[in-house]
Design a protein around this motif. Structure first.
Motif, PDB file in Angstrom:
ATOM      1  N   UNK A  45       0.814  -1.211   0.000  1.00 44.31           N
ATOM      2  CA  UNK A  45       0.000   0.000   0.000  1.00 44.31           C
ATOM      3  C   UNK A  45       0.848   1.261   0.000  1.00 44.31           C
ATOM      4  N   UNK A  46       2.173   1.098  -0.190  1.00 43.48           N
ATOM      5  CA  UNK A  46       3.111   2.223  -0.206  1.00 43.48           C
ATOM      6  C   UNK A  46       3.128   2.991   1.112  1.00 43.48           C
ATOM      7  N   UNK A  47       2.944   2.301   2.226  1.00 44.38           N
ATOM      8  CA  UNK A  47       2.940   2.925   3.541  1.00 44.38           C
ATOM      9  C   UNK A  47       4.237   2.597   4.277  1.00 44.38           C
ATOM     10  N   UNK A  48       5.021   3.592   4.666  1.00 49.65           N
ATOM     11  CA  UNK A  48       6.216   3.320   5.481  1.00 49.65           C
ATOM     12  C   UNK A  48       5.823   2.975   6.905  1.00 49.65           C
ATOM     13  N   UNK A  49       6.710   2.307   7.611  1.00 49.62           N
ATOM     14  CA  UNK A  49       6.460   1.978   9.009  1.00 49.62           C
ATOM     15  C   UNK A  49       7.783   1.827   9.739  1.00 49.62           C
ATOM     16  N   UNK A  50       7.729   1.955  11.065  1.00 50.05           N
ATOM     17  CA  UNK A  50       8.901   1.805  11.925  1.00 50.05           C
ATOM     18  C   UNK A  50       8.720   0.558  12.776  1.00 50.05           C
ATOM     19  N   UNK A  51       9.752  -0.288  12.807  1.00 47.17           N
ATOM     20  CA  UNK A  51       9.768  -1.489  13.645  1.00 47.17           C
ATOM     21  C   UNK A  51      10.731  -1.216  14.806  1.00 47.17           C
ATOM     22  N   UNK A  52      10.229  -1.313  16.026  1.00 47.82           N
ATOM     23  CA  UNK A  52      11.043  -0.937  17.183  1.00 47.82           C
ATOM     24  C   UNK A  52      11.897  -2.076  17.730  1.00 47.82           C
ATOM     25  N   UNK A  53      11.646  -3.314  17.310  1.00 43.00           N
ATOM     26  CA  UNK A  53      12.400  -4.456  17.860  1.00 43.00           C
ATOM     27  C   UNK A  53      13.089  -5.246  16.744  1.00 43.00           C
ATOM     28  N   UNK A  54      13.527  -4.550  15.713  1.00 47.23           N
ATOM     29  CA  UNK A  54      14.051  -5.253  14.543  1.00 47.23           C
ATOM     30  C   UNK A  54      15.517  -5.605  14.592  1.00 47.23           C
ATOM     31  N   UNK A  55      16.283  -5.098  15.586  1.00 44.79           N
ATOM     32  CA  UNK A  55      17.737  -5.323  15.587  1.00 44.79           C
ATOM     33  C   UNK A  55      18.233  -5.912  16.903  1.00 44.79           C
ATOM     34  N   UNK A  56      17.367  -6.547  17.654  1.00 44.82           N
ATOM     35  CA  UNK A  56      17.735  -6.981  19.007  1.00 44.82           C
ATOM     36  C   UNK A  56      18.892  -7.972  19.016  1.00 44.82           C
ATOM     37  N   UNK A  57      18.984  -8.822  18.024  1.00 45.73           N
ATOM     38  CA  UNK A  57      20.026  -9.854  17.996  1.00 45.73           C
ATOM     39  C   UNK A  57      21.227  -9.470  17.146  1.00 45.73           C
ATOM     40  N   UNK A  58      21.310  -8.255  16.670  1.00 48.42           N
ATOM     41  CA  UNK A  58      22.363  -7.869  15.745  1.00 48.42           C
ATOM     42  C   UNK A  58      23.651  -7.497  16.477  1.00 48.42           C
ATOM     43  N   UNK A  59      24.760  -8.039  16.005  1.00 51.16           N
ATOM     44  CA  UNK A  59      26.066  -7.631  16.533  1.00 51.16           C
ATOM     45  C   UNK A  59      26.379  -6.187  16.156  1.00 51.16           C
ATOM     46  N   UNK A  60      25.869  -5.733  15.000  1.00 48.85           N
ATOM     47  CA  UNK A  60      26.116  -4.356  14.562  1.00 48.85           C
ATOM     48  C   UNK A  60      25.567  -3.340  15.555  1.00 48.85           C
ATOM     49  N   UNK A  61      24.459  -3.652  16.222  1.00 45.05           N
ATOM     50  CA  UNK A  61      23.869  -2.727  17.181  1.00 45.05           C
ATOM     51  C   UNK A  61      24.812  -2.481  18.357  1.00 45.05           C
ATOM     52  N   UNK A  62      25.578  -3.479  18.715  1.00 50.80           N
ATOM     53  CA  UNK A  62      26.495  -3.354  19.850  1.00 50.80           C
ATOM     54  C   UNK A  62      27.882  -2.866  19.423  1.00 50.80           C
TER      55      UNK A  62
END
Length: 368
Positions: free
Chosen positions: A168-185
């Motif tokens: 539907x061409x609607x953007x959205x934000x996911x707040x828990x999308x990187x919990x397991x990522x090493x890049x986040x740390x």
């Protein structure tokens, strides 16, 4: 006039028509006749030397019907096998077996750094190289009227993301999308400086779509990161695309495919790094940095790893008269997913240092 009979020719053709045992008996009689007429050498060794060519030829029995049947059977067995090996299903089966074996080798040897395989093991029936360019002004009005702000979700079903938002061409934000990522740390300026200066694969590859706020002549992430790390720049911004397959795989080792993306979304092999710093007086940098070079993909996601980005989503030309832009702030751990058919993305830092990771993808836009 009566012609002369060609006796030798008739007798030769008659001899050829005889069975093999009759031919042997004929030659045996001829040898005995030659001995009686003393037309063979006296010495046994000389006799063998004279008879050797005849004996060698006689040992080669002509192929009989059974030999031809055997050869024909072998050809009939080999022909379908060769055809199957060159056909689609058989070739893909052999490819499946080979790649399954390679997957088993991954814990012992990371061969993916040296692989240049282009074909997918299992083809995605929903994938298309380009989206359907069917966006109409009415679609823009429908989106802007029903979607006054970008929604934030967590633990969302990928099917909901596809049907309710992406298609539907609607953007959205996911707040828990990187919990397991090493890049986040781990993705900080010192870490990325060491990574791009110390990893041989990253050192020996050229990046794509490189841009920095100081128009550096080197056009090199490692050289610019050295300047940042040595605090030689007061405020700055840099972004680049890891388009080399091997280099992109190095970066992919620090993150996983976002869980909220449905299987029908085919992610591009490349990825982006977005980095910027706010000025010392704590006022945002006036200039927004636009993320371009999408290669015709329909989706971009940006994951916030360090600091805060202010992200603006700008409607494309066909929707510019009917829609306004969205503005949102991304905090560490959040991901914004943006349908690119309708929106363009730009960002600027709202913290002393902000680092983001981005990638693009595609899916079949038709909602059937």
């Amino acid at each position: 006039m009566v012609g002369r009979r060609r006796r030798g020719s008739n007798s030769e053709s008659g001899l050829r028509s005889l069975p093999f045992d009759r031919k042997l008996a004929y030659f045996d009689g001829e040898f005995n006749r030659l001995r009686r007429e003393r037309r063979l050498p006296e010495s046994p060794s000389d006799q063998l030397r004279v008879l050797e060519p005849l004996l060698r030829c006689g040992a080669r029995r002509p192929p009989g019907p059974s030999t031809f049947r055997l050869a024909a059977g072998v050809l009939l067995l080999l022909l379908p096998t060769c055809l199957l090996l060159h056909s689609g299903p058989a070739a893909r089966f052999l490819s499946f077996c080979g790649r399954a074996l390679l997957i088993q080798l991954l814990p012992y040897w990371d061969w993916t750094l040296y692989s240049n395989t282009q074909d997918c093991l299992i083809r995605n029936p929903y994938y298309t190289a380009r989206g359907l360019e069917s966006l109409q002004p009415a679609d823009c009005i429908n989106v802007c009227q029903k979607y006054p702000a970008v929604e934030s979700l967590q633990k969302v079903d990928p099917k909901v993301v596809l049907q309710k938002y992406l298609r539907q061409n609607l953007p959205l934000v996911i707040t828990d999308g990187t919990e397991e990522w090493a890049a986040l740390r781990e993705f900080t300026v010192p870490f990325l400086t060491r990574l791009f200066n110390g990893h041989s694969m990253l050192q020996n590859t050229i990046v794509c779509s490189y841009w920095d706020s100081h128009n550096s002549l080197e056009k090199s992430p490692s050289a610019f990161l050295e300047k940042i790390h040595d605090q030689r720049l007061a405020h700055w911004a840099i972004q680049w695309k890891n388009c080399n397959k091997a280099a992109a795989k190095v970066i992919r080792g620090f993150y996983q495919r976002p869980y909220f993306l449905p299987p029908v979304v085919e992610l591009a092999e490349s990825n982006w790094l977005l980095m910027a710093s706010q000025a010392e007086n704590r006022t945002p940098v006036d200039m927004f940095v636009k993320v371009g070079d999408h290669d015709g993909d329909l989706l971009m996601w940006i994951a916030q790893l360090q600091g805060v980005f202010e992200v603006q989503l700008l409607p494309k030309d066909i929707c510019a008269n009917n829609c306004t832009h969205y503005t949102l702030e991304l905090s560490p751990g959040e991901i914004v997913a943006v349908p690119l058919q309708m929106w363009e993305v730009q960002y600027r830092p709202l913290s002393s240092t902000a680092i983001g990771l981005a990638a693009t993808g595609n899916w079949l836009q038709d909602s059937r």
